[in-house]
Enzyme design. Structure first.
Site, PDB file in Angstrom:
ATOM      1  N   ASP A 211     100.124 -26.209 -47.548  1.00  0.00           N
ATOM      2  CA  ASP A 211     101.055 -25.781 -45.854  1.00  0.00           C
ATOM      3  C   ASP A 211     100.184 -25.232 -45.495  1.00  0.00           C
ATOM      4  O   ASP A 211      98.616 -25.464 -44.801  1.00  0.00           O
ATOM      5  CB  ASP A 211     100.708 -23.970 -47.317  1.00  0.00           C
ATOM      6  CG  ASP A 211     101.737 -23.300 -46.218  1.00  0.00           C
ATOM      7  OD1 ASP A 211     103.323 -23.723 -45.955  1.00  0.00           O
ATOM      8  OD2 ASP A 211     101.515 -22.195 -45.508  1.00  0.00           O
TER       9      ASP A 211
ATOM     10  N   GLU B 218     101.108 -30.717 -45.185  1.00  0.00           N
ATOM     11  CA  GLU B 218     102.808 -29.268 -44.151  1.00  0.00           C
ATOM     12  C   GLU B 218     102.038 -29.798 -42.982  1.00  0.00           C
ATOM     13  O   GLU B 218     101.171 -29.299 -42.611  1.00  0.00           O
ATOM     14  CB  GLU B 218     103.207 -28.901 -44.455  1.00  0.00           C
ATOM     15  CG  GLU B 218     104.457 -28.322 -44.223  1.00  0.00           C
ATOM     16  CD  GLU B 218     104.524 -26.503 -43.649  1.00  0.00           C
ATOM     17  OE1 GLU B 218     105.605 -26.623 -43.284  1.00  0.00           O
ATOM     18  OE2 GLU B 218     103.305 -26.239 -43.549  1.00  0.00           O
TER      19      GLU B 218
END
Ligand code: GLC
Length: 600
Positions: free
Chosen positions: A223, A312
């Site tokens: 993330d 990401e």
């Protein structure tokens, strides 16, 4: 891709991710195993046969860790525990084992940029004194121009803004009740950023990686991979103005403070919808992040089998993104350029070419993504007047999509993305052709972006609505059989009924059957391991996107008139909704349709 640090006597790796189709599970909304209205790990286990039948290779689960759920689990309070909302570690182990038995790999989400403010580390930091080791794990600073220790620093240390709206700094109250230091949170106030210069933070995250690797996880989705390292000195950023003002139009008049339905206590001045990719900034895509991923690459290499990481990272251009997938870093990065291209042949062709080139320059596979839990679902985006826009959520007073048109284009885009070399990511429900919920009432909205901007940004709830499994069951069968207690945590739109999995299963021409057929075709022809050559008929300026991958010719018609089927070829698969198992007689490709062709 070879890893220079892996001893030569290690068994050869399959590098399964190279061409894997990965299905993103948003655990809250996939399937509810205990009937409490919230999806959970038992629900996932229950639906594994469905995923196996769909033909995917791997699952990526968004966070299911212990969390106060201020950002739907992207605010982790304990990286080694399952939140009771989703079940237990035993449920995770059972799910993983069953997935592996069915030949499915399992990728878990890792959230290293920030913790929850309810993480024990942050609680310790609040209780400790400025300058203490406990504070050193986060990014605490005195207020701007503050005389050290005077407590007069009533201005934030710099001008950074939160990605979710409002300032990126919050001031704490010290244990003795005096106004205290400020801490950085690039996202919600409940998501304090970790200090990645701190060796304890580095060691802890290595240990978290090992925890899940030891349990058998096949990989990590990382993330905010571009955010961990901040520019030394945390300088003001002139790009803040652009981030706050944005280029797109203001969505609606800001409401007076406290007026928004369900206003968050920390509600702040609204800002405009902006692109998720920022110009170079002191908090994103700093070169130092790559040291972290080299380090993690070595951790993964300690394990047998093929473990992987996918970044990401909302960075531009493609060459900057490729740096995350150099041979000694991560294995993949999400290709958001492709997602942002929208339904437009020229933009898509440019994105395809640039990303293939950039990925090849570092020997990494490309990925292809059309939707995820942060974006408006692509059948909805493609049904808007401008099918290349990227709204940050849609509300009832906004332009509503042409759903039939959007779905036709979404199916066509799927045939393109599944035929491209590399790995593809699907977001749960796209195989049913689910649209965004564009008329969710404000009271139902839970995304912190909606509340922090007092509704100026609609937010991501519309793509996170619980899946419909059975048309004629409460909550469209979101709760697995027999457990029909509470209503799903977000209301489902009526349009979900006819799209429920049971309405599409075995029905020729349905989106579900199209996905099954496309995935089987892709696998049989090994398209993910192939290569792309633009076809003679490729003419993106006229709306025709066409390429060869091995013996397959792919032709997508984005134009205004049907396109002739090239001579000597027959259609073997089409995204058009007409049910058929034999397309060979077709001599024209309709608009908003993609076909696969082979030589006669
Ligand atoms: C990522 C996640 C998003 C989350 C944010 C903060 O962008 O995909 O859902 O809100 O990080 O963790």
């Amino acid at each position: 891709m070879s890893n220079p640090d892996v001893p030569a006597d290690r068994p050869a790796r399959s590098e399964w991710w190279t061409d894997a189709v990965v299905y993103q599970i948003y655990p809250r909304s996939f399937a509810d195993g205990n009937g409490d209205g919230m999806g959970d790990l038992r629900g996932v286990t229950d639906r594994l046969p469905y995923l196996q039948q769909l033909g995917v290779d791997a699952l990526w689960l968004s966070p299911f860790y212990k969390s106060p759920q201020a950002d739907a689990g992207y605010d982790v309070a304990d990286y080694r525990h399952v939140d009771p909302l989703f079940g237990s570690l035993e449920d995770f182990d059972a799910m993983l084992q069953e997935a592996h038995q069915r030949g499915l790999k399992v990728i878990v989400d890792l959230v290293p940029n920030h913790t929850s403010d309810e993480h024990v580390w942050f609680q310790e930091a609040l209780a400790a004194a400025p300058g203490s080791p406990e504070r050193g794990r986060y990014i605490f600073r005195q207020g701007k121009d503050e005389v050290p220790g005077s407590g007069d620093g009533d201005r934030a240390p710099n001008n950074w803004k939160s990605i979710f709206g409002g300032p990126a700094w919050s001031r704490i109250t010290e244990a003795d009740g005096s106004p205290g230091e400020w801490y950085l949170h690039l996202f919600d106030t409940k998501q304090p950023d970790l200090n990645w210069e701190n060796t304890e933070v580095q060691e802890e995250m290595r240990s978290v990686l090992r925890f899940w690797l030891d349990r058998g996880a096949d990989g990590f989705r990382v993330d905010v991979a571009h955010g961990l390292v901040k520019e030394p000195g945390l300088p003001d950023w002139e790009g803040v103005a652009a981030m706050v003002e944005g280029t797109p139009e203001v969505r609606r008049e800001p409401s007076p403070p406290g007026d928004a339905p369900g206003a968050h206590p920390d509600a702040v001045e609204p800002h405009r919808a902006v692109s998720p990719v920022y110009p170079p900034s002191p908090f994103f895509d700093q070169d130092g992040v790559h040291d972290i991923y080299r380090d993690w690459n070595r951790v993964l290499a300690e394990y047998d089998g093929d473990r992987m990481m996918v970044a990401e990272a909302w960075v531009e251009p493609a060459e900057r993104l490729a740096r995350y997938t150099r041979p000694d870093e991560m294995q993949q990065a999400f290709n958001f350029d492709f997602l942002l291209a929208g339904w437009d042949a020229e933009r898509m062709a440019v994105a395809i070419e640039a990303s293939l080139e950039a990925a090849a320059s570092v020997g990494a596979p490309c990925t292809w993504v059309l939707s995820n839990h942060d974006t408006v679902r692509h059948p909805t985006r493609f049904g808007l007047k401008d099918p290349t826009t990227f709204p940050k959520g849609i509300a009832s007073e906004d332009e509503q999509p042409d759903s039939a048109l959007g779905l036709a284009r979404a199916r066509a885009a799927t045939l393109i993305s599944m035929a491209l070399p590399g790995s593809a990511y699907l977001y749960q429900g796209e195989e049913l052709g689910l649209p965004e919920h564009t008329t969710l009432p404000a009271e139902a909205r839970q995304d912190p972006t909606f509340h922090r901007t007092r509704g100026a940004e609609i937010g991501r709830d519309g793509c996170r609505v619980p899946l419909p499994w059975t048309q004629d069951a409460p909550g469209y069968g979101f709760a697995v059989s027999g457990n029909t207690g509470a209503a799903p945590w977000l209301p489902q739109p009526e349009s979900f009924g006819p799209l429920a999995a049971d309405q599409q299963d075995g029905v020729e021409g349905s989106t579900l059957e199209l996905y099954r057929a496309v995935l089987a075709f892709r696998s049989a022809r090994k398209l993910g391991r192939g290569s792309l050559a633009w076809a003679e008929v490729h003419a993106p300026e006229s709306g025709v996107l066409a390429f060869h991958n091995g013996e397959v010719l792919v032709l997508g018609n984005f134009g205004f008139a049907s396109a002739p089927v090239p001579e000597g070829y027959s259609v073997v698969l089409s995204s058009a909704p007409e049910p058929s198992s034999d397309w060979s007689g077709l001599d024209e490709v309709p608009v908003d349709c993609t076909v696969y062709l082979t030589r006669d």
